[in-house]
Write an enzyme that holds these catalytic residues in place. Sequence first.
Site, short mmCIF file in Angstrom:
data_model
loop_
_atom_site.label_atom_id
_atom_site.label_comp_id
_atom_site.label_asym_id
_atom_site.label_seq_id
_atom_site.Cartn_x
_atom_site.Cartn_y
_atom_site.Cartn_z
N SER A 1 0.85 -1.19 0.00
CA SER A 1 0.00 0.00 0.00
C SER A 1 0.89 1.24 0.00
O SER A 1 1.68 1.43 -0.93
CB SER A 1 -0.94 -0.04 1.20
N HIS B 1 -8.03 -4.95 -0.92
CA HIS B 1 -6.73 -4.38 -0.59
C HIS B 1 -6.04 -5.29 0.44
O HIS B 1 -5.75 -4.89 1.57
CB HIS B 1 -6.93 -2.97 -0.04
#
Length: 717
Positions: free
Chosen positions: A561, A676
């Site tokens: 991320s 994610h």
Amino acid sequence: MRVALASILLVTLGSAALAAQSAAPDSDPYIWLEDVYGAKPMAWVESHNAKSQAVLEADPHYPKFYSEALAIAQAKDRIPTGRFIGGQVYNFWQDEDHVRGIWRRAPLDSYATGNPAWETVLDLDALATAEKANWVWKGADCVRPAERRCLINLSDGGEDAVTIREFDLPTKAFVKGGFSLPKGKQDASWQDENTLLVSREWKPGELTESGYAYVIKRLKRGQPLSGATEIFRGTKSDVSASTYVLRDAQNNVLPLITEGTDFFHSKTFLIGAKGNRRIAIPEKSQFVEMLDGRVILQTQEEWKPAGSAETFPAGSLLSLNLADLRANPSRLKPQLIYTPGPREAFQDATASKDVLLVSTLDNVSGKMLSFKPGADGTWARSELELPANSTLGVADASNTDDQALLTVTSFLTPPSIWLADAATGTAREIFRQPAKFDASNLVVEQREATSSDGTKIPYFIVHRRDIALNGDNPTLLYAYGGFEVAQTPSYSATTGKLWLENGGVYAVANIRGGGEFGPAWHEAGLSTKRQIIYDDFAAVAKDLIASKVTSPRRLGIRGGSNGGLLMGVEFTQHPELWNAVIIDVPLLDMIRISKIAAGASWEGEYGSVTDPAVRAFWEKTSPYHNLRKDVRYPEPFIFTTTKDDRVGPQHARKFAARMEEMGLPFLYYENTEGGHAAGANLKQQAHTSALEMTYLTRKLMGPQQPAEASIPVAGSK
């Protein structure tokens, strides 16, 4: 910024062309890969997945790694972390028999034995089969005080967008004709048992530039969505507008609205019968709990309230009298609960019936504090006795008494759950996960590296007790460096089994951008100041090399991320320092970030490229724009997921495509599910772990491996 001379020359010579390309986004030849589910992009994904799998899954290490990672992921002796709901302890659980998972419960007395008698409440596998859906659990919110009804959040394949349905705990069934909100990036809070406060896309296009809702409505039981009453409307330039409702054990209720102007700043409003009133708290602060008529506020900036002679430091925890807040939200009289020292940081606060539990860091080591309110507005502080040199947290606290479930973890000690009596400050261990790897010859050190501005950067290193300081130790260095998120010691069974047991060294860097030392540590690297974060990480790497723990040949790095952005920058700025780079679910195109997924919401962290200074910074730093054909890079492993609607797979795809154009070697894998994260279920997560550990083993252990994934430029021979 420290880069090889060749890289400096290439950046200088290429800057004019880069600026011209950035000024005209349509000139980006890989915008077509931003069409997430398009046939052409998905064909590109399938082709590159197949190539990477052919390399990594054929490696002799892969079957063993996958088997071990799956056994760890599905192990039935994992700790069932609990949550108090309606007088029982609830837990969401996945294993080989429950791939999507079950939501289950047990009485506290049974849970506290360490061998609970579980009762299944909701079987997600059965639900997905019955509805022919790809449901992923995203949590439950149960309305107090009765806690009989809950809002269940279900995601399609792991996306942030969820479907919300009302569930009845006594009957263990969805409520017929109950609250039901179709799929969207949305949130809903219980105002009472028959009323929801909902933030969602009520009309097509009614979303902020970040892709989140900015219109809030009150929805009554039995009303269709079209009948909901609007109570707040933000603007499209906001990050989002959302609601949350604080309740204490006395059932005092405080319904609130937060209008996020950027990721870190927000305006907070009190919802009342006669409309919404702005609360005069700093925009970089948030309410976190309510205890016996005292509202708990955490502020991340220095604050001197209007009319007050006292100034509260950034990172302080404060209390406000609820009655006073309701009477006059524009003139507040806070009382100090906690303020951090120079090497301390507030982490979280959780209220039981009568006590506030506060987890903090002291030089990146956890402490658990308890605070009891006094009649005069003061707070009495004490500290719970828990294992030292650990990361401590509160899994949950009861709102009907002062019992709490605490989490304890460290690099080498398996995680445990402790049942605490917050009123007396006593705690006892009730669960400890069995060891998943042999740590008998391993030790943990905390070291410091010196960054480019002279600041000391702490980092942890886990290694064999008999390590030979000869520069030949395979080493994996991890960091995140953003959003005030602290990286603390934690037990990773997969890293331990697949990496440490096989002779690897593991290091975690506490670089700026994180929250290890409070708001100032984070703010030191915001926006155009961000290069210091990247210098911090490089400094830790150089310290590992200088101390002969490892060498560039044996050093690998990993981050996801925002940490994936960190990896991309380190990859382009310091290709000479590493032989392996894992870039997970990353941000990499920092010029078009606001056009991809939820990227516009993070301008508070990265700045906006509409600002010339910010654009200039990212034009020389954005990994996608700073790849150079003539530089010798290590072969990276780039991982993302199609269902990631937060960062989006577009960054990873475009970065890989640009490497492909330049004839640079890389391995790319995109999971078609998972959001994610590493995967939507335990098997997918184990697959990702096995791929990455196989890659690291090939690159850092044994003889140098050739870059098999080098892909010739289209049209070349």
